[in-house]
Enzyme design. Structure first.
Site: not given
Length: 370
Positions: A96, A118, A132, A211, A213, A243
């Site tokens: 992604d 995936e 993603e 982490h 967004r 992170h």
């Protein structure tokens, strides 16, 4: 002999593609080369070193504070030279990332077939996970072969009018990587020894990562506030590899730097991280890969996201979606810490993401269908 180019750019992609790379290198039917965009740099290099993979092409595109649009443009403009030099018959991308979607688009522009490892994970919410979800959908539209980790991923693709003959359910290559990685951990590493020195044997270890967004801002403050309250229990120790993103660092250190029973450490490389996961009692995370890895280690996971494209883990009961809601995080964390039967109901479940044979299934499909 068919020529395969495997392209990835981030640490999670590298982890999940590494076992496939290592197996393809041994195949006489394929000539395989690796290209990295280095969308991540230091974290990517650590994974490459652990799995002993040397890229044939390194675009080295990571720049501090570059935007997604800047990165996308760089990938599109620089991958051309690799495609023209190697002239692959098939390009394999993963998951992604911006690297995956832009390399798939560049390959499509040159009429090169694309295989998506995936494939088929969906939330159908374009903002979560961001960016993603859209990267996955773009890559899915461009791919010729779809390596779906689960039956649900296959169902998602069929609903999107993908030819079922071009989909194979493989399990997730992250389990292949995990099984290989656990066998090859160097326990004499300095960072592992240092962590051992501050582990409290009489407390239950909670490993935390965060982490995403879409959680930045007030949501991330709520998440950290929950951790601070949880840390006040006398029977827990929280270790949080923080992170490097400034949006993460600022909030975590402001909220948790002086919190009781909390140890904040720099990000760990893959080898040290899977060792730490294996020492844990439970995990609190927004990571997609950890949702897949933890069930094989028999560790319950609280997922600090509102939605997840790993629906199978939720249905199976190996993870619990809690979002960044402080009340919900504390409710289920305390349940796992205090209620042995609830803990076992999550920890004892079979991993829905496979048995470590995904790479072999992908290669077998390619041998017979490509």
């Amino acid at each position: 002999m068919k020529k395969i180019l495997i392209v990835f750019g981030t640490r999670p992609e590298a982890i999940k593609m590494a076992p496939l790379v290592k197996k393809l290198y041994k195949e006489v039917d394929f000539n395989t080369k690796v290209c990295v965009t280095a969308q991540h740099r230091e974290m990517l290099d650590q994974v490459l070193a652990f799995f002993k993979i040397t890229p044939d092409y390194d675009l080295d595109l990571m720049k501090k504070n570059q935007t997604l649009n800047q990165l996308s443009a760089k990938i599109l403009s620089t991958i051309d030279s690799v495609l023209e030099d190697y002239k692959p018959d098939l390009v394999l991308v993963h998951g992604d990332t911006t690297t995956s979607s832009m390399v798939a688009l560049a390959s499509f522009h040159k009429n090169i077939k694309v295989g998506h490892v995936e494939a088929g994970l969906r939330t159908y919410n374009k903002s979560a996970p961001f960016p993603e979800e859209i990267n996955r959908q773009i890559t899915g539209r461009l791919a010729d072969f779809h390596f779906a980790p689960t039956k649900q991923s296959q169902v998602n693709l069929v609903k999107e009018k993908v030819d079922i003959n071009n989909i194979v359910v493989t399990g997730n290559t992250v389990i292949d990587a995990l099984f290989w990685g656990v066998k090859h951990i160097n326990l004499d590493r300095k960072d592992i020894i240092e962590i051992k020195d501050f582990l409290w044997k009489d407390k239950k270890l909670i490993v935390v990562t965060g982490h995403r967004r879409e959680s930045f801002g007030d949501k991330f403050y709520d998440f950290c506030s929950a951790l601070k309250t949880l840390s006040e229990r006398n029977d827990v120790q929280i270790i949080y590899p923080v992170h490097l993103n400034p949006n993460v660092q600022e909030v975590v250190y402001k909220t948790l730097k002086n919190a009781k029973n909390v140890i904040l450490i720099p990000p760990l490389d893959y080898e040290a991280f899977i060792w730490l996961l294996n020492q844990s009692y439970m995990i609190i995370t927004d990571s997609g890969g950890v949702q897949e890895e933890a069930p094989s280690l028999k560790k319950p996971v609280l997922v600090t996201r509102e939605v997840t494209e790993r629906e199978e883990a939720v249905k199976q009961g190996t993870v619990k979606l809690v979002g960044t809601n402080k009340i919900k995080i504390l409710k289920y964390a305390n349940l796992l810490l205090d209620d042995e039967s609830f803990y076992n109901s999550m920890a004892a479940k079979k991993n829905p993401y496979g048995d470590g044979k995904a790479s072999a299934i992908i290669i077998d499909f390619l041998k017979h269908n490509f």
